[in-house]
Design a protein around this motif. Sequence first.
Motif, mmCIF file in Angstrom:
data_model
loop_
_atom_site.group_PDB
_atom_site.id
_atom_site.type_symbol
_atom_site.label_atom_id
_atom_site.label_comp_id
_atom_site.label_asym_id
_atom_site.label_seq_id
_atom_site.Cartn_x
_atom_site.Cartn_y
_atom_site.Cartn_z
ATOM 1 N N VAL A 185 0.865 -1.246 -0.118
ATOM 2 C CA VAL A 185 -0.153 -0.140 -0.061
ATOM 3 C C VAL A 185 1.016 1.140 0.000
ATOM 4 N N ARG A 186 1.917 1.066 0.803
ATOM 5 C CA ARG A 186 2.680 2.340 1.046
ATOM 6 C C ARG A 186 3.642 2.614 -0.376
ATOM 7 N N THR A 187 4.003 1.681 -0.856
ATOM 8 C CA THR A 187 4.800 1.593 -2.203
ATOM 9 C C THR A 187 3.832 1.950 -3.547
ATOM 10 N N LEU A 188 2.647 1.295 -3.745
ATOM 11 C CA LEU A 188 1.909 1.498 -4.774
ATOM 12 C C LEU A 188 0.904 2.495 -4.806
ATOM 13 N N LEU A 189 0.117 2.557 -3.385
ATOM 14 C CA LEU A 189 -1.032 3.268 -3.386
ATOM 15 C C LEU A 189 -1.127 4.665 -3.028
ATOM 16 N N THR A 190 -0.250 4.955 -1.883
ATOM 17 C CA THR A 190 -0.070 6.268 -1.307
ATOM 18 C C THR A 190 0.395 7.290 -2.547
ATOM 19 N N GLY A 191 -0.377 8.516 -2.264
ATOM 20 C CA GLY A 191 -0.089 9.635 -3.414
ATOM 21 C C GLY A 191 -1.076 9.382 -4.592
ATOM 22 N N GLU A 192 -1.898 8.151 -4.887
ATOM 23 C CA GLU A 192 -2.673 7.913 -5.925
ATOM 24 C C GLU A 192 -4.197 8.509 -5.598
ATOM 25 N N PRO A 193 -4.878 9.053 -6.555
ATOM 26 C CA PRO A 193 -6.285 9.301 -6.194
ATOM 27 C C PRO A 193 -7.104 8.057 -6.235
ATOM 28 N N ILE A 194 -6.875 7.332 -4.910
ATOM 29 C CA ILE A 194 -7.666 6.212 -4.812
ATOM 30 C C ILE A 194 -8.412 6.397 -3.345
#
Length: 267
Positions: A185-194
């Motif tokens: 989650v920290r690597t792939l999703l944080t920062g994304e508009p999800i």
Amino acid sequence: MAGYIDIHTHAFPDPVAKVAIPSLEKEGGIKAYLDGTVAGLLASMDRAGIEQSVLCSIATRPEQFAPILEWSKEIRSERIVPFPSLHPNDPLLLEHLQTVHDEGFKGIKMHSYYQDYFLDDPQLNELYEKMSQLGTILVIHAGYDIAFPRIRKADPQRILEACRQFPKLKLIATHLGGWDEWADVRTLLTGEPIYMELSFALDFLDQKRIRDILLSHPSEYLLFGTDSPWTDQATTLKMLAKLGLPEPLFEQIVGGNARRLLGSAGS
């Protein structure tokens, strides 16, 4: 009421709750905090100062669509916002999505383990596309599930790819983007508009890691959720408050973001 919104709760018709809660407790090796009824949820909301709860149902078979939809119509109110469920193997999947929309429901719930599907199954592309067009919210179980073998079905990578393929899909990844897959989650999703909601993350992540994820994610995409009856709503609110987040961010998480998202659903 303080205007808090819990975006992820569960309850059942009273006769079903008497059977479902003990069965689910045994499957997951976990004790429920409530009896699984709508009355029990409303009492919990009163204790916690929660204004609204989104009540997510899960159709474990395609033929459960109709009874879940009818029950959802019976229980909806200013405080209970039901999300019916669609089963991926439903031969009338798109028609039933249209019915959910036409009946005024703002979203649906799907669960990759209880419904045995993979989030990125190409057969679901038409569903995701139509949900994007209708503005229907999709709440998914994200990450592993304590009651099932550790097979990745709705992991952070699949969530990222689905949201990139369908950028208008209003997808909520529960359990802070993926239960017990928080490194990804920290690597792939944080920062994304999800959209990510918090249930079962506050209970398992230390304060430093969870603050890091929350402060690294777009503030407007964070939501408060408890997965009640499996955690206590009042306790989860207190755990969130103990993180010492900036007040504007805390207010967005516990109500502002959900109110905006629910208000935009169906459009």
